[in-house]
Motif scaffolding. Sequence first.
Motif, PDB file in Angstrom:
ATOM      1  N   TYR B 112       0.837  -1.194   0.000  1.00 36.62           N
ATOM      2  CA  TYR B 112       0.000   0.000   0.000  1.00 36.62           C
ATOM      3  C   TYR B 112       0.881   1.255   0.000  1.00 36.62           C
ATOM      4  N   ARG B 113       2.015   1.172   0.690  1.00 38.74           N
ATOM      5  CA  ARG B 113       2.922   2.333   0.718  1.00 38.74           C
ATOM      6  C   ARG B 113       3.455   2.603  -0.685  1.00 38.74           C
ATOM      7  N   ALA B 114       3.722   1.522  -1.427  1.00 38.93           N
ATOM      8  CA  ALA B 114       4.211   1.689  -2.799  1.00 38.93           C
ATOM      9  C   ALA B 114       3.162   2.385  -3.647  1.00 38.93           C
ATOM     10  N   VAL B 115       1.930   1.944  -3.510  1.00 37.03           N
ATOM     11  CA  VAL B 115       0.835   2.520  -4.299  1.00 37.03           C
ATOM     12  C   VAL B 115       0.648   3.996  -3.948  1.00 37.03           C
ATOM     13  N   ILE B 116       0.658   4.299  -2.671  1.00 44.25           N
ATOM     14  CA  ILE B 116       0.500   5.695  -2.223  1.00 44.25           C
ATOM     15  C   ILE B 116       1.634   6.559  -2.788  1.00 44.25           C
ATOM     16  N   HIS B 117       2.853   6.031  -2.709  1.00 45.87           N
ATOM     17  CA  HIS B 117       4.004   6.809  -3.172  1.00 45.87           C
ATOM     18  C   HIS B 117       3.930   7.051  -4.681  1.00 45.87           C
ATOM     19  N   LEU B 118       3.673   5.996  -5.417  1.00 47.11           N
ATOM     20  CA  LEU B 118       3.641   6.135  -6.887  1.00 47.11           C
ATOM     21  C   LEU B 118       2.521   7.065  -7.327  1.00 47.11           C
ATOM     22  N   PHE B 119       1.410   7.007  -6.640  1.00 44.04           N
ATOM     23  CA  PHE B 119       0.259   7.816  -7.037  1.00 44.04           C
ATOM     24  C   PHE B 119       0.440   9.287  -6.631  1.00 44.04           C
ATOM     25  N   TYR B 120       0.782   9.506  -5.357  1.00 46.37           N
ATOM     26  CA  TYR B 120       0.816  10.882  -4.863  1.00 46.37           C
ATOM     27  C   TYR B 120       2.142  11.588  -5.131  1.00 46.37           C
ATOM     28  N   TYR B 121       3.231  10.832  -5.119  1.00 44.93           N
ATOM     29  CA  TYR B 121       4.525  11.515  -5.288  1.00 44.93           C
ATOM     30  C   TYR B 121       5.007  11.469  -6.731  1.00 44.93           C
ATOM     31  N   GLU B 122       4.899  10.289  -7.356  1.00 48.29           N
ATOM     32  CA  GLU B 122       5.389  10.170  -8.732  1.00 48.29           C
ATOM     33  C   GLU B 122       4.312  10.518  -9.748  1.00 48.29           C
ATOM     34  N   GLY B 123       3.075  10.645  -9.299  1.00 46.78           N
ATOM     35  CA  GLY B 123       1.999  11.043 -10.196  1.00 46.78           C
ATOM     36  C   GLY B 123       1.660   9.998 -11.247  1.00 46.78           C
ATOM     37  N   CYS B 124       1.841   8.733 -10.917  1.00 46.98           N
ATOM     38  CA  CYS B 124       1.552   7.657 -11.887  1.00 46.98           C
ATOM     39  C   CYS B 124       0.047   7.399 -11.951  1.00 46.98           C
ATOM     40  N   SER B 125      -0.419   7.002 -13.110  1.00 46.56           N
ATOM     41  CA  SER B 125      -1.833   6.639 -13.253  1.00 46.56           C
ATOM     42  C   SER B 125      -2.029   5.208 -12.757  1.00 46.56           C
ATOM     43  N   ALA B 126      -3.288   4.830 -12.560  1.00 49.23           N
ATOM     44  CA  ALA B 126      -3.578   3.465 -12.099  1.00 49.23           C
ATOM     45  C   ALA B 126      -3.061   2.444 -13.111  1.00 49.23           C
ATOM     46  N   ALA B 127      -3.217   2.759 -14.399  1.00 50.68           N
ATOM     47  CA  ALA B 127      -2.761   1.821 -15.435  1.00 50.68           C
ATOM     48  C   ALA B 127      -1.241   1.662 -15.391  1.00 50.68           C
ATOM     49  N   GLU B 128      -0.557   2.792 -15.230  1.00 47.11           N
ATOM     50  CA  GLU B 128       0.915   2.740 -15.150  1.00 47.11           C
ATOM     51  C   GLU B 128       1.358   1.911 -13.946  1.00 47.11           C
ATOM     52  N   MET B 129       0.713   2.184 -12.801  1.00 43.53           N
ATOM     53  CA  MET B 129       1.094   1.470 -11.571  1.00 43.53           C
ATOM     54  C   MET B 129       0.813  -0.017 -11.711  1.00 43.53           C
ATOM     55  N   ALA B 130      -0.315  -0.353 -12.332  1.00 44.94           N
ATOM     56  CA  ALA B 130      -0.663  -1.764 -12.508  1.00 44.94           C
ATOM     57  C   ALA B 130       0.412  -2.480 -13.323  1.00 44.94           C
ATOM     58  N   ARG B 131       0.914  -1.808 -14.373  1.00 44.99           N
ATOM     59  CA  ARG B 131       1.981  -2.416 -15.184  1.00 44.99           C
ATOM     60  C   ARG B 131       3.259  -2.565 -14.365  1.00 44.99           C
ATOM     61  N   MET B 132       3.583  -1.496 -13.607  1.00 42.79           N
ATOM     62  CA  MET B 132       4.827  -1.528 -12.825  1.00 42.79           C
ATOM     63  C   MET B 132       4.801  -2.614 -11.756  1.00 42.79           C
ATOM     64  N   LEU B 133       3.655  -2.723 -11.090  1.00 45.11           N
ATOM     65  CA  LEU B 133       3.574  -3.637  -9.951  1.00 45.11           C
ATOM     66  C   LEU B 133       3.064  -5.022 -10.340  1.00 45.11           C
ATOM     67  N   ASN B 134       2.823  -5.192 -11.649  1.00 40.78           N
ATOM     68  CA  ASN B 134       2.423  -6.499 -12.165  1.00 40.78           C
ATOM     69  C   ASN B 134       1.128  -7.008 -11.526  1.00 40.78           C
ATOM     70  N   VAL B 135       0.153  -6.112 -11.436  1.00 42.50           N
ATOM     71  CA  VAL B 135      -1.170  -6.517 -10.952  1.00 42.50           C
ATOM     72  C   VAL B 135      -2.212  -5.985 -11.943  1.00 42.50           C
ATOM     73  N   ARG B 136      -3.415  -6.504 -11.830  1.00 44.07           N
ATOM     74  CA  ARG B 136      -4.483  -6.001 -12.708  1.00 44.07           C
ATOM     75  C   ARG B 136      -4.850  -4.582 -12.293  1.00 44.07           C
ATOM     76  N   GLU B 137      -5.351  -3.812 -13.252  1.00 44.14           N
ATOM     77  CA  GLU B 137      -5.688  -2.429 -12.940  1.00 44.14           C
ATOM     78  C   GLU B 137      -6.796  -2.354 -11.885  1.00 44.14           C
ATOM     79  N   SER B 138      -7.738  -3.295 -11.960  1.00 43.68           N
ATOM     80  CA  SER B 138      -8.824  -3.297 -10.964  1.00 43.68           C
ATOM     81  C   SER B 138      -8.268  -3.587  -9.571  1.00 43.68           C
ATOM     82  N   THR B 139      -7.297  -4.500  -9.515  1.00 43.70           N
ATOM     83  CA  THR B 139      -6.650  -4.818  -8.231  1.00 43.70           C
ATOM     84  C   THR B 139      -5.944  -3.585  -7.691  1.00 43.70           C
ATOM     85  N   LEU B 140      -5.273  -2.905  -8.615  1.00 45.83           N
ATOM     86  CA  LEU B 140      -4.524  -1.716  -8.213  1.00 45.83           C
ATOM     87  C   LEU B 140      -5.458  -0.649  -7.648  1.00 45.83           C
TER      88      LEU B 140
END
Lengths: 337, 161
Positions: B112-140
């Motif tokens: 969850y800390r990774a998701v928070i960081h990528l979203f709020y600090y790096e400004g990544c979209s859900a789709a980008e984060m899903a690819r980076m973290l190797n999870v489905r976008e819905s999961t993300l």
Amino acid sequence: MFEHTYRQMNQTIVPEERLKNEVLSHGMPSRRRGRPLLLAAVLALCLFIATPVLAANIPAVYEFMYLVSPSMAQRFQPVQERCERDGICMEVVSTSVHDNIIEVYVTLQDLTGDRVDETTDLFDSYSVHRAYDCTAHCERVGYDAETKTATFLITLEEWDNEKILDSKLTFSVGCFLSRKTALEDTAVPLDLTAAGEEESAAPETLGSIVGHGGLRNGTLPYVLTPGEVLYTPVDHLYITGAGYVDGRLHLQLMTDEKLSLDPHGYVYLMTREGEKLMAAESVGFMTEEGGRRLDYEEFVFDATPEQVKEYSLYGSFWTSGCCTEGPWQVTFPLKGQ
Amino acid sequence: MQKPQCTAAELETVMERYGNMVYRLAYAQTRSKIDADDLYQEVFLRYLQKAPRFESAEHQRAWLLRVTANCAKKHHSSAWNRHTVPLEDKYVYSDPEASELDAALEALPPKYRAVIHLFYYEGCSAAEMARMLNVRESTLRTQLTRARRLLAQQLKGEDYV
């Protein structure tokens, strides 16, 4: 507002120059663990001196510090601030402030039982409140069995290399673990030659993925469907699966007290000649059964049934027997030098 | 096939440009300066060994974030590391708001800390984060929702998360 605060917090988090230089020189340095020479001296003295030199009383602590380093002992000023709760006493013994470094000796003593022992550490359960931003580092430097007292050295380094002026510091401990058991490189009495192809599933269908390692092609391998406990190496850590999935050997560990007692471990295969085969991949996943959290870690070996005949199963396992809840908190003044 | 190579000068340029980004994500996930140091080294040594070539700076950034996140996951799940890291270095904040947020982040599971960081600090979209973290976008998206809810609970109902 959250985003603004979080951004501000991150601005100060940067790698040190020495770290960059180490990477550029392609070296993998050893981890920093405080000041090794002084710590080695402390630990050696703890073993060598028969009397309890790290007892939670001021003369003994100072006597000990003078033995290690008279100049270091001169730097420290007595504090003697205590906080007692549920028979556990946390005492800030002494502090030293020099340049942008603050060092604090803290003792933890069980006044009524044996919840503090030689395995007690504060790992991730302490916090420091300062008027200025700093980096904190905590390590256990001794234990006295007679008084059931563990001594810790906390080192704080203020950012920007600003010299520390008179101020105050609050140190608090939320909980601590003790009675730790370690069973390292021990034989596990499971007959792997009896293992066959077992029922398996995609780990994400069994629970939440909490980690993985060494993945081939970035995809999670199928894992064994959790079954009955096959073996219990230490309390609250169980082997719940041993079998083959797609021709590769899988071994599954499970714990039901991950958050409170931190049981953990790993397994490996070893030949009679001592040749080890470590897991090629691992997957961690978590499930909930009847409100109880169960954490699984599955180890996948690149070994077919034929190859496994050459090996026996070994593992290293750790757990704690006691988690004592606080909090204990002490606020004390700091005097700059 | 010729083995890919990355020169020290190239590595230095990449570290200069993305070093802070890698280190901050590593710290966000591990909450330990010592672990963040280890991950920082691991990520850039992988870069050195693999010498990946990218179509764009955005691809390069995404590669580094993904490798950092994966290394942190591996690091966290490794029993060996849990056993051999008995000490901890952490950043401490003087600002009460930062201090409170820091404690709330500490209580979050690493993913969850990774998701928070990528979203709020790096400004990544859900789709980008899903690819980076190797999870489905819905999961993300579920993870992000849960992470926000947990943070809000930790921050005693603050509604700004």
